[in-house]
Design an enzyme around this catalytic site. Sequence first.
Site, mmCIF file in Angstrom:
data_model
loop_
_atom_site.group_PDB
_atom_site.id
_atom_site.type_symbol
_atom_site.label_atom_id
_atom_site.label_comp_id
_atom_site.label_asym_id
_atom_site.label_seq_id
_atom_site.Cartn_x
_atom_site.Cartn_y
_atom_site.Cartn_z
ATOM 1 N N GLU A 160 7.568 9.651 8.177
ATOM 2 C CA GLU A 160 7.043 8.750 8.832
ATOM 3 C C GLU A 160 7.723 8.411 10.283
ATOM 4 O O GLU A 160 8.192 7.426 10.632
ATOM 5 C CB GLU A 160 7.306 7.402 8.167
ATOM 6 N N GLU A 265 1.039 9.998 -1.740
ATOM 7 C CA GLU A 265 0.931 8.745 -1.771
ATOM 8 C C GLU A 265 -0.421 8.049 -2.017
ATOM 9 O O GLU A 265 -0.654 6.819 -1.430
ATOM 10 C CB GLU A 265 1.827 8.074 -0.721
#
Length: 369
Positions: A160, A265
């Site tokens: 991220e 995810e």
Amino acid sequence: MKTIALLPALLLLGACSTAQKETATTPPSLKDAFADSFLIGAALNTDCTNGLDPATDSLVSLHFNSIVAENCMKSEKINPSEGVYEWDDADNFVNYGTERGMKIIGHTLLWHSQLAPWFPLDSAGNNVTPDVMKQRIANHISTVMTRYKGKIHGWDVVNEAILEDGSYRKSPFYEILGEEFIPFAFSCAAAADPDAELYLNDYSMASPAKRETYLKIIADLKARGIRIDGIGMQGHMGMDYPDFAEFEKSIEEYGKAGVGVMITEWDMSALPTVNQGANVADTTAFNKLLNPYPDGLPEDIDREWNERMGRMMDMFMRHADVITRVTAWGTDDSKSWKNDWPMKGRTEYPLLFSRSLTPKPFLNKYLNK
């Protein structure tokens, strides 16, 4: 003599009948259904990998051939203070996957969130110098990866790092080292375990601006001779996002860039997307808006959710030439991080298996083919 001659044949018929009966009672599994396409994985919590959840263990052992650590390898858990490593949960996670012959994914080496508070700061509470930050990154990556060298299939090296507008997140790593923190981390990881795959991982990967930045990062790493093996496209989705066409374009573009693509995810909220900034004076009404289906999904919502998940899985199958792994962020609905967020008691239905541990309907065409 005739009776004796028939005996081997009768025994053989009995054995065949028993084998057929055993085959008939063995439930189909996701890992078999997608064996010719990609690995199928799940994020596991420590209850499962520490032996405290036998029902989930049975589900995982049947259906998945890859696992990722949900929390136990994140910096604040595994390296809570300088020079101190707490290995028990991570060791159990790795041993769990190794014993079952699974591809194990380490998550994650560098992430601004759940970063151990000490990591970017000096004794006065200020950001450390670039040299100190590099030393800490190198030590952390080397220490963790060396411990599990030869056991971990791949690592989320950086998690991220980019915002939806394509700019770098102002994380401590970026504030101290600038854009160079990503190449440095990948260089350290490649040296620590030359055989482990190395990934970038992020959410909102349907964003064109974010896609373009990651394509530039991949190209830059390759131009420098720094190894990167894959891009993890986090699959946190909802009933009205992402844009499927843009998501598919990202799969295609990353594949063209010469890296493997992983869907990581993966979960899809079945609840309406709520603007938390909305001005709702009545708290009870707002909570009902956030948690509209506490006792189960209405049939029409359940049908729509399965249709969207089916379309997304069909997309993954279309690109099985570049997609190497599809990993759900949890096992069954009760294990999702989306429960109790952003309010206590919120009930979600985002994963591949229901709370009764049965596969969701959209999977039937793959399991029963």
